[in-house]
Design a protein around this motif. Structure first.
Motif, PDB file in Angstrom:
ATOM      1  N   MET A 159       0.786  -1.172  -0.037  1.00 26.74           N
ATOM      2  CA  MET A 159      -0.011   0.008   0.085  1.00 26.74           C
ATOM      3  C   MET A 159       0.874   1.441  -0.009  1.00 26.74           C
ATOM      4  SD  MET A 159      -3.141   0.814   2.769  1.00 26.74           S
ATOM      5  CE  MET A 159      -4.139   2.162   2.385  1.00 26.74           C
ATOM      6  N   THR A 160       0.634   2.214  -1.015  1.00 26.91           N
ATOM      7  CA  THR A 160       1.237   3.392  -0.909  1.00 26.91           C
ATOM      8  C   THR A 160       1.167   4.510  -0.085  1.00 26.91           C
ATOM      9  OG1 THR A 160       1.388   3.095  -3.496  1.00 26.91           O
ATOM     10  CG2 THR A 160       1.988   5.076  -2.700  1.00 26.91           C
ATOM     11  N   ASN A 161       2.005   5.111   0.590  1.00 23.28           N
ATOM     12  CA  ASN A 161       1.935   6.175   1.623  1.00 23.28           C
ATOM     13  C   ASN A 161       1.497   7.463   0.788  1.00 23.28           C
ATOM     14  OD1 ASN A 161       2.266   8.311   3.220  1.00 23.28           O
ATOM     15  ND2 ASN A 161       4.309   7.722   4.025  1.00 23.28           N
ATOM     16  N   GLU A 162       0.530   7.945   1.023  1.00 23.43           N
ATOM     17  CA  GLU A 162       0.086   9.333   0.451  1.00 23.43           C
ATOM     18  C   GLU A 162       0.644  10.561   0.761  1.00 23.43           C
ATOM     19  OE1 GLU A 162      -1.571   9.106  -2.844  1.00 23.43           O
ATOM     20  OE2 GLU A 162      -0.969   7.004  -2.543  1.00 23.43           O
ATOM     21  N   THR A 163       1.562  10.544   1.926  1.00 23.79           N
ATOM     22  CA  THR A 163       1.967  11.678   2.581  1.00 23.79           C
ATOM     23  C   THR A 163       2.222  12.832   1.777  1.00 23.79           C
ATOM     24  OG1 THR A 163       2.983  10.193   4.216  1.00 23.79           O
ATOM     25  CG2 THR A 163       3.695  12.659   4.136  1.00 23.79           C
ATOM     26  N   LEU A 164       2.756  12.742   0.585  1.00 31.33           N
ATOM     27  CA  LEU A 164       3.225  13.609  -0.368  1.00 31.33           C
ATOM     28  C   LEU A 164       2.360  13.870  -1.725  1.00 31.33           C
ATOM     29  CD1 LEU A 164       7.040  13.494  -0.043  1.00 31.33           C
ATOM     30  CD2 LEU A 164       5.611  14.973   1.039  1.00 31.33           C
ATOM     31  N   LYS A 165       1.170  13.084  -1.566  1.00 34.44           N
ATOM     32  CA  LYS A 165       0.247  13.266  -3.093  1.00 34.44           C
ATOM     33  C   LYS A 165       0.126  14.611  -3.433  1.00 34.44           C
ATOM     34  CE  LYS A 165      -4.241  11.779  -4.719  1.00 34.44           C
ATOM     35  NZ  LYS A 165      -4.291  10.349  -5.239  1.00 34.44           N
ATOM     36  N   LEU A 219      10.246   9.315  -2.409  1.00 31.88           N
ATOM     37  CA  LEU A 219       9.410  10.463  -2.652  1.00 31.88           C
ATOM     38  C   LEU A 219       8.068   9.907  -3.410  1.00 31.88           C
ATOM     39  CD1 LEU A 219      11.999  12.751  -3.275  1.00 31.88           C
ATOM     40  CD2 LEU A 219      10.435  12.977  -1.333  1.00 31.88           C
ATOM     41  N   ASP A 220       8.346   8.961  -4.468  1.00 27.16           N
ATOM     42  CA  ASP A 220       7.537   8.420  -5.212  1.00 27.16           C
ATOM     43  C   ASP A 220       6.246   7.629  -4.446  1.00 27.16           C
ATOM     44  OD1 ASP A 220       8.445   9.651  -7.572  1.00 27.16           O
ATOM     45  OD2 ASP A 220       9.148   7.825  -8.344  1.00 27.16           O
ATOM     46  N   GLU A 221       6.863   6.704  -3.695  1.00 27.59           N
ATOM     47  CA  GLU A 221       6.155   5.811  -2.617  1.00 27.59           C
ATOM     48  C   GLU A 221       5.365   6.607  -1.688  1.00 27.59           C
ATOM     49  OE1 GLU A 221       8.748   2.968  -0.974  1.00 27.59           O
ATOM     50  OE2 GLU A 221       8.824   1.847  -2.714  1.00 27.59           O
ATOM     51  N   ALA A 222       5.760   7.885  -1.422  1.00 24.68           N
ATOM     52  CA  ALA A 222       5.057   8.733  -0.531  1.00 24.68           C
ATOM     53  C   ALA A 222       4.105   9.792  -1.172  1.00 24.68           C
ATOM     54  CB  ALA A 222       5.983   9.802   0.210  1.00 24.68           C
ATOM     55  N   GLY A 223       3.818   9.301  -2.604  1.00 22.34           N
ATOM     56  CA  GLY A 223       3.078  10.072  -3.467  1.00 22.34           C
ATOM     57  C   GLY A 223       3.330  11.315  -4.308  1.00 22.34           C
ATOM     58  N   ALA A 224       4.721  11.656  -4.034  1.00 25.29           N
ATOM     59  CA  ALA A 224       4.996  12.827  -4.714  1.00 25.29           C
ATOM     60  C   ALA A 224       5.107  12.587  -6.422  1.00 25.29           C
ATOM     61  CB  ALA A 224       6.543  13.197  -4.255  1.00 25.29           C
ATOM     62  N   ASP A 270      25.480   5.820   2.619  1.00 21.34           N
ATOM     63  CA  ASP A 270      25.199   4.871   3.904  1.00 21.34           C
ATOM     64  C   ASP A 270      24.155   5.677   4.608  1.00 21.34           C
ATOM     65  OD1 ASP A 270      27.089   2.934   2.710  1.00 21.34           O
ATOM     66  OD2 ASP A 270      28.758   3.696   4.258  1.00 21.34           O
ATOM     67  N   ASP A 271      23.859   6.810   4.523  1.00 22.98           N
ATOM     68  CA  ASP A 271      23.014   7.573   5.294  1.00 22.98           C
ATOM     69  C   ASP A 271      21.784   7.957   4.829  1.00 22.98           C
ATOM     70  OD1 ASP A 271      25.314   8.206   6.998  1.00 22.98           O
ATOM     71  OD2 ASP A 271      25.637   9.875   6.335  1.00 22.98           O
ATOM     72  N   ILE A 272      21.612   7.213   3.674  1.00 24.40           N
ATOM     73  CA  ILE A 272      20.161   7.368   2.955  1.00 24.40           C
ATOM     74  C   ILE A 272      19.122   6.921   3.800  1.00 24.40           C
ATOM     75  CG2 ILE A 272      18.569   6.638   0.908  1.00 24.40           C
ATOM     76  CD1 ILE A 272      21.150   6.862  -0.666  1.00 24.40           C
ATOM     77  N   PRO A 273      19.316   5.715   4.399  1.00 24.96           N
ATOM     78  CA  PRO A 273      18.021   5.366   5.463  1.00 24.96           C
ATOM     79  C   PRO A 273      17.653   6.441   6.553  1.00 24.96           C
ATOM     80  CG  PRO A 273      19.583   3.732   5.097  1.00 24.96           C
ATOM     81  CD  PRO A 273      20.395   4.872   4.737  1.00 24.96           C
ATOM     82  N   ALA A 274      18.379   7.318   7.020  1.00 20.85           N
ATOM     83  CA  ALA A 274      18.215   8.478   7.827  1.00 20.85           C
ATOM     84  C   ALA A 274      17.840   9.538   7.023  1.00 20.85           C
ATOM     85  CB  ALA A 274      19.533   8.803   8.551  1.00 20.85           C
ATOM     86  N   PHE A 275      18.414   9.797   5.788  1.00 20.67           N
ATOM     87  CA  PHE A 275      18.227  10.974   4.947  1.00 20.67           C
ATOM     88  C   PHE A 275      16.492  10.915   4.295  1.00 20.67           C
ATOM     89  CE2 PHE A 275      18.766  12.739   0.442  1.00 20.67           C
ATOM     90  CZ  PHE A 275      18.701  14.109   0.885  1.00 20.67           C
ATOM     91  N   ASN A 276      16.088   9.698   4.074  1.00 20.79           N
ATOM     92  CA  ASN A 276      14.824   9.631   3.027  1.00 20.79           C
ATOM     93  C   ASN A 276      13.613  10.204   4.224  1.00 20.79           C
ATOM     94  OD1 ASN A 276      15.944   9.025   0.683  1.00 20.79           O
ATOM     95  ND2 ASN A 276      15.498   6.883   0.868  1.00 20.79           N
ATOM     96  N   PRO A 277      13.544   9.599   5.377  1.00 16.75           N
ATOM     97  CA  PRO A 277      12.464  10.038   6.220  1.00 16.75           C
ATOM     98  C   PRO A 277      12.474  11.580   6.612  1.00 16.75           C
ATOM     99  CG  PRO A 277      13.477   8.144   7.008  1.00 16.75           C
ATOM    100  CD  PRO A 277      14.458   8.567   6.199  1.00 16.75           C
ATOM    101  N   GLU A 278      13.719  12.263   6.674  1.00 22.83           N
ATOM    102  CA  GLU A 278      13.760  13.418   6.984  1.00 22.83           C
ATOM    103  C   GLU A 278      13.382  14.321   5.831  1.00 22.83           C
ATOM    104  OE1 GLU A 278      14.041  15.099   9.710  1.00 22.83           O
ATOM    105  OE2 GLU A 278      14.269  13.173  10.987  1.00 22.83           O
ATOM    106  N   VAL A 279      13.722  13.891   4.488  1.00 17.85           N
ATOM    107  CA  VAL A 279      13.168  14.695   3.308  1.00 17.85           C
ATOM    108  C   VAL A 279      11.753  14.521   3.039  1.00 17.85           C
ATOM    109  CG1 VAL A 279      13.230  14.456   0.579  1.00 17.85           C
ATOM    110  CG2 VAL A 279      15.334  14.090   2.025  1.00 17.85           C
ATOM    111  N   ILE A 280      11.105  13.227   3.421  1.00 17.34           N
ATOM    112  CA  ILE A 280       9.578  13.239   3.271  1.00 17.34           C
ATOM    113  C   ILE A 280       8.898  14.215   4.384  1.00 17.34           C
ATOM    114  CG2 ILE A 280       7.791  11.801   3.702  1.00 17.34           C
ATOM    115  CD1 ILE A 280       9.623   9.464   2.287  1.00 17.34           C
TER     116      ILE A 280
END
Length: 188
Positions: A1-7, A31-36, A165-175
């Motif tokens: 199921m897609t997260n629509e946070t950034l739809k 970003l795409d999975e969050a709806g952007a 290596d920091d992408i797992p911490a980066f992505n949630p903060e970007v969203i």
């Protein structure tokens, strides 16, 4: 199921030849999975080639040529790193102006690795707390930034990170940061 946070959120991904592949692919996927709605913007027409750690990587289609791109058509900006990519972007006046428009309007920007070289050229590093690939520390300090060695740093409308290596911490903060941009741009 897609997260629509950034739809409905439109995100420009500004790159030149030699961007670090994983630094575009993984944040874009999140970003795409969050709806952007993510779009690759580049001075190159047609396609742009990635760098994959130690050799040339895949080729990606350019969604919007930089000459045709309007910053006001996007809500947020992603600046992947790689050495070749931001070094070329910071020497391209249209690319610097495109990135600067996001800072001028207070829209969110995310940058990883060597991506802050482009931010330095916009003048937006001044008085910000930032991180990057370690070799940019002096460049960022000389541009007036407070450089810190942390996986991810958020300062107002900017989130920065050091390396793949920091992408797992980066992505949630970007969203999280980009979710604050809803309705601020994306006119087209």
């Amino acid at each position: 199921m897609t997260n629509e946070t950034l739809k409905g959120l439109k995100v420009a991904i500004l790159v030149e030849e030699g961007f670090e592949q994983v630094e575009l692919v993984e944040p874009r996927k999140a970003l795409d999975e969050a709806g952007a709605d993510t779009r690759i913007v580049s001075p190159k027409n047609g396609h742009v080639r990635a760098w994959n750690f130690t050799e040339w990587g895949d080729t990606f289609p350019v969604d919007v040529a930089l000459d045709q791109a309007k910053p006001q058509d996007f809500d947020a900006l992603l600046l992947p790193g790689g050495v070749l990519n931001p070094d070329a972007l910071r020497a391209e006046p249209k690319a610097v102006a495109f990135a600067k428009a996001f800072f001028d309007d207070g829209r969110p920007v995310a940058s990883i690795c060597h991506g802050p070289w482009t931010i330095i050229e916009t003048g937006a590093a001044q008085d910000r707390r930032m991180t990057s690939w370690p070799s940019l520390r002096t460049d960022l300090k000389n541009a007036g930034a407070d450089w810190v060695d942390q996986p991810v740093v958020v300062d107002r409308n900017l989130v920065t990170s050091r390396k793949p290596d920091d992408i797992p911490a980066f992505n949630p903060e970007v969203i999280k940061l980009f979710s604050s941009a809803r309705g601020r741009g994306g006119a087209a």
